[in-house]
Design an enzyme around this catalytic site. Sequence first.
Site, PDB file in Angstrom:
ATOM      1  N   ILE A 183       0.854  -1.262   0.038  1.00 45.60           N
ATOM      2  CA  ILE A 183      -0.074  -0.060  -0.068  1.00 45.60           C
ATOM      3  C   ILE A 183       0.967   1.367   0.035  1.00 45.60           C
ATOM      4  O   ILE A 183       0.342   2.619  -0.492  1.00 45.60           O
ATOM      5  CB  ILE A 183      -1.018   0.012   1.343  1.00 45.60           C
ATOM      6  N   GLU A 240       6.810  -4.753  10.988  1.00 46.63           N
ATOM      7  CA  GLU A 240       5.635  -3.881  11.340  1.00 46.63           C
ATOM      8  C   GLU A 240       4.443  -4.799  11.590  1.00 46.63           C
ATOM      9  O   GLU A 240       3.720  -4.607  12.230  1.00 46.63           O
ATOM     10  CB  GLU A 240       5.489  -2.667  10.741  1.00 46.63           C
ATOM     11  N   HIS A 286       5.465 -11.917   5.636  1.00 46.55           N
ATOM     12  CA  HIS A 286       5.351 -11.102   4.108  1.00 46.55           C
ATOM     13  C   HIS A 286       6.706 -11.086   3.423  1.00 46.55           C
ATOM     14  O   HIS A 286       7.620 -10.636   4.228  1.00 46.55           O
ATOM     15  CB  HIS A 286       4.680  -9.993   4.314  1.00 46.55           C
ATOM     16  N   HIS A 311       8.660  -9.020   0.694  1.00 45.68           N
ATOM     17  CA  HIS A 311       8.767  -7.955   0.016  1.00 45.68           C
ATOM     18  C   HIS A 311       9.479  -8.317  -1.392  1.00 45.68           C
ATOM     19  O   HIS A 311      10.550  -8.699  -1.522  1.00 45.68           O
ATOM     20  CB  HIS A 311       9.385  -6.823   0.378  1.00 45.68           C
TER      21      HIS A 311
HETATM   22  P1  AMP Z   1       7.289  -4.733   7.217  1.00 42.41           P
HETATM   23  O1  AMP Z   1       7.657  -3.313   7.591  1.00 42.41           O
HETATM   24  O2  AMP Z   1       8.221  -5.560   6.465  1.00 42.41           O
HETATM   25  O3  AMP Z   1       6.573  -5.184   8.307  1.00 42.41           O
HETATM   26  O4  AMP Z   1       6.154  -4.364   6.018  1.00 42.41           O
HETATM   27  C1  AMP Z   1       4.929  -4.151   6.312  1.00 42.41           C
HETATM   28  C2  AMP Z   1       4.345  -3.719   4.714  1.00 42.41           C
HETATM   29  O5  AMP Z   1       2.837  -3.838   4.800  1.00 42.41           O
HETATM   30  C3  AMP Z   1       4.644  -2.043   4.693  1.00 42.41           C
HETATM   31  O6  AMP Z   1       5.392  -1.918   3.496  1.00 42.41           O
HETATM   32  C4  AMP Z   1       3.147  -1.679   4.497  1.00 42.41           C
HETATM   33  O7  AMP Z   1       3.119  -0.455   3.518  1.00 42.41           O
HETATM   34  C5  AMP Z   1       2.422  -2.602   3.994  1.00 42.41           C
HETATM   35  N1  AMP Z   1       0.905  -2.760   4.299  1.00 42.41           N
HETATM   36  C6  AMP Z   1       0.561  -2.446   5.524  1.00 42.41           C
HETATM   37  N2  AMP Z   1      -0.917  -2.580   5.416  1.00 42.41           N
HETATM   38  C7  AMP Z   1      -1.144  -2.841   4.032  1.00 42.41           C
HETATM   39  C8  AMP Z   1      -2.391  -3.164   3.334  1.00 42.41           C
HETATM   40  N3  AMP Z   1      -3.609  -2.980   3.706  1.00 42.41           N
HETATM   41  N4  AMP Z   1      -2.455  -3.586   1.924  1.00 42.41           N
HETATM   42  C9  AMP Z   1      -0.914  -3.535   1.484  1.00 42.41           C
HETATM   43  N5  AMP Z   1       0.152  -3.482   2.059  1.00 42.41           N
HETATM   44  C10 AMP Z   1      -0.155  -2.780   3.379  1.00 42.41           C
END
Ligand code: AMP
Length: 116
Positions: free
Chosen positions: A30, A94, A99, A101
């Site tokens: 997002i 976070e 996930h 990337h």
């Molecule tokens: P991390 O910091 O590795 O935990 O990455 C979490 C990622 O999830 C961040 O890059 C956010 O932008 C992404 N994110 C959070 N909520 C959503 C959502 N609803 N849809 C898509 N991406 C999201």
Amino acid sequence: MDCIFCKIVKKEIPAKILFEDELVVAFPDIHPFAPVHILIIPKEHIETIADLQDKHEKLTGRLVMTAKKLADKAGISQNGYKLLFRVKKHGGQEVPHIHLHLIGGAKLSENIRPIK
Ligand code: AMP
Ligand code: ZN
């Protein structure tokens, strides 16, 4: 359970699903920090890579192979890309649902040094 990525898996909150099979789901980040920024997640709620068990070996392979195929589809395989798992606090994770990337479409900077 109040997990944002589980809600995406269950289609309770919207996301543009780029790929889905019995084990994984992929959708755009997002807040993209590159022209291509896709998240590939397990359908099963597993908080971090540190929580994986031997039984998750197939799933772990599926996450990476899905990233590889989506990179091919996005046309970024020739120039390359990054695959990133953040793990817990020091890794900057976070969202507590694994996930992967997939980040590419531009030359990316290095940014992995410890914070002083
Ligand atoms: P991390 O910091 O590795 O935990 O990455 C979490 C990622 O999830 C961040 O890059 C956010 O932008 C992404 N994110 C959070 N909520 C959503 C959502 N609803 N849809 C898509 N991406 C999201
Ligand atoms: Zn979850």
